[in-house]
Each structure stands twice: as structure tokens, then as C-alpha cells.
Design an enzyme around this catalytic site. Structure first.
Site: not given
Ligand code: G3P
Length: 236
Positions: A105-106
Site C-alpha cells: 500500500k502506497l
């Protein structure tokens, strides 16, 4: 705003405009007890975490995530803390090595997009988070994100219609057949899940409380009690 299901009829013998046949339900938590409870219902497809949720467990980050990976086969989103491209990729490669179902997750930033492009080029799944506009979602899809996470509840909190964002992203992705899956996040109540499903979101990530609320209906409880009373009154 057209619903995804109304955009075009399914081709004969093929899938419709959906990239996935079924809507998926993820649980939005890092609490292992909540995850196990949701898993026991048989309707859970994956897990999303974020630094706030992991911090809320009081556990150390690595052991918290690894404990989740031991019990969940579906996608588990693990968020990087780094803000710069090289550090993001380095952190992501560590997490991706923990299990094949890890999704990195970014945030939807310049460095985040670069990292998503790099990771997707190496076959690592990504969840582009903190999305608050359809143009951010367009860029995330072009960078090759596996999932885009529009935060509907946080938009509602500032008097913007979070579901309108889901609708716009579904329409844009549908227009160009982007494979990026729309993951409705920051879900606060059952109506968010209903609206996400009606709009054709691929995934809703939902707190356990809302999963419970999806199931509850007073007429179901009343009906069970009535059936039991009538059964007790039957002629012996
Ligand atoms: O995991 C991201 C998102 O679901 C957070 O939700 O309730 O903190 O806005 P919330």
C-alpha cells in the site's frame, strides 16, 4: 451517473464490463481477533491495514502483520511508511518477501506513483491509497496499481460526496478498461457498502462493526422468535 452494470451488456458467453465477477469484501483492521471472526463467517476475501490500524493494536509492526499473514490467504495490504521512492521500494520488497498475498500500500504521491510503476513491473501487487480525486485514480491506474483506494468516509467528513468519487473512478476505468480494481475504503456504514456495490466497486474494505451491521435486520430476529414460538405451541 451510469452504474457500471448499465454501461454495456455482457458480451455473449463472456464477462460484462466488470473486471471481476464478484464483489469482494475485505476487513479494514489489523486486529487479529476481528480478522478471525470475519474469516469464520466465510465471506471475507482479504484484509487492509494502515499504520494507524497497526498502531492501534499496540503490537510491533512486523509481528502484527506476520500474524495476519498466517491466517489470511487472500490479499493483505501492508502500507509503507517511507515517503521517498527508493525507500518505498526497499520497504516494499521486504514486505513482499513475507508472503505471496502481500499487497503493498502506497500513497498517491509522485514518489508513490514511481514506486507503483516499479513494483508492478516486477509483478508485485500494489494498493494506491489516500485517493481523494478521480484524477489521482487515473494516474494510479496508468502507473499500474492493482487497487485504488478512494476514501469515501473522509470525503463525506468534509462535506464532499465520497460515493461520487467511486462513481467517477468506476466510469473512467470502465471507459478505458483499466484493470486497476476500485477498492472503496474509509467505509463508515452499511449504506456505503450498498452504494459501492450498486456502482460496481470491485472491493469494499469494511470495519468489523459494519460487517456485523450488514447482517442485522430486526425482522430477521423477529421472524426467528416467531418461528420458535409457533413451534413450541404445536399440538403434541
Ligand atoms: O485503511 C484506509 C481507510 O479505510 C481508513 O478509514 O475510517 O480511517 O477513514 P478511516
Amino acid at each position: 451517473m451510469p452504474l457500471r452494470g448499465a454501461v454495456s451488456p455482457p458480451p455473449p458467453g463472456g464477462m460484462g464490463p466488470h473486471k471481476e465477477e464478484k464483489m469482494k469484501i475485505f476487513i479494514d483492521t489489523a486486529d487479529i481477533a476481528e480478522i478471525k471472526e470475519a474469516l469464520s463467517l466465510g465471506v471475507l476475501d482479504g484484509v487492509t491495514t494502515n499504520p494507524s490500524l497497526v498502531a492501534g493494536t499496540g503490537k510491533e509492526f512486523v509481528s502484527c502483520i506476520k500474524e495476519i499473514l498466517e491466517v489470511v490467504d487472500g490479499p493483505v495490504s501492508v502500507e509503507v511508511l517511507a515517503l521517498e521512492y527508493e525507500e518505498m521500494v526497499a520497504e516494499a520488497l521486504v514486505y513482499a518477501g513475507w508472503a505471496p498475498n502481500v499487497v503493498i500500500k502506497l500513497p498517491v504521491t509522485k514518489d508513490g506513483l514511481k514506486a507503483i510503476r516499479h513494483l508492478s513491473g516486477h509483478g508485485i501487487k500494489t494498493n494506491c491509497t489516500l485517493c481523494f480525486s478521480p484524477m489521482q485514480a487515473l494516474l494510479a491506474a496508468k502507473a499500474g496499481a492493482t487497487y485504488i483506494s478512494p476514501f469515501v468516509g473522509r470525503l463525506d467528513d468534509v462535506s464532499q460526496d465520497g460515493m461520487e468519487l467511486i462513481s467517477q473512478i468506476v466510469e473512467i476505468y470502465g471507459n478505458y478498461s483499466f484493470p486497476t480494481q476500485v477498492l472503496a475504503a474509509s467505509i463508515r456504514h452499511p449504506l456505503h457498502v450498498l452504494q459501492a456495490a450498486l456502482l460496481g466497486a470491485d472491493v469494499a474494505t469494511v470495519p468489523l462493526k459494519v460487517i456485523d451491521q450488514l447482517l442485522q435486520h430486526p425482522l430477521t430476529d423477529k421472524g426467528i422468535q416467531q418461528f420458535l414460538r409457533d413451534w413450541e405451541k404445536r399440538a403434541q
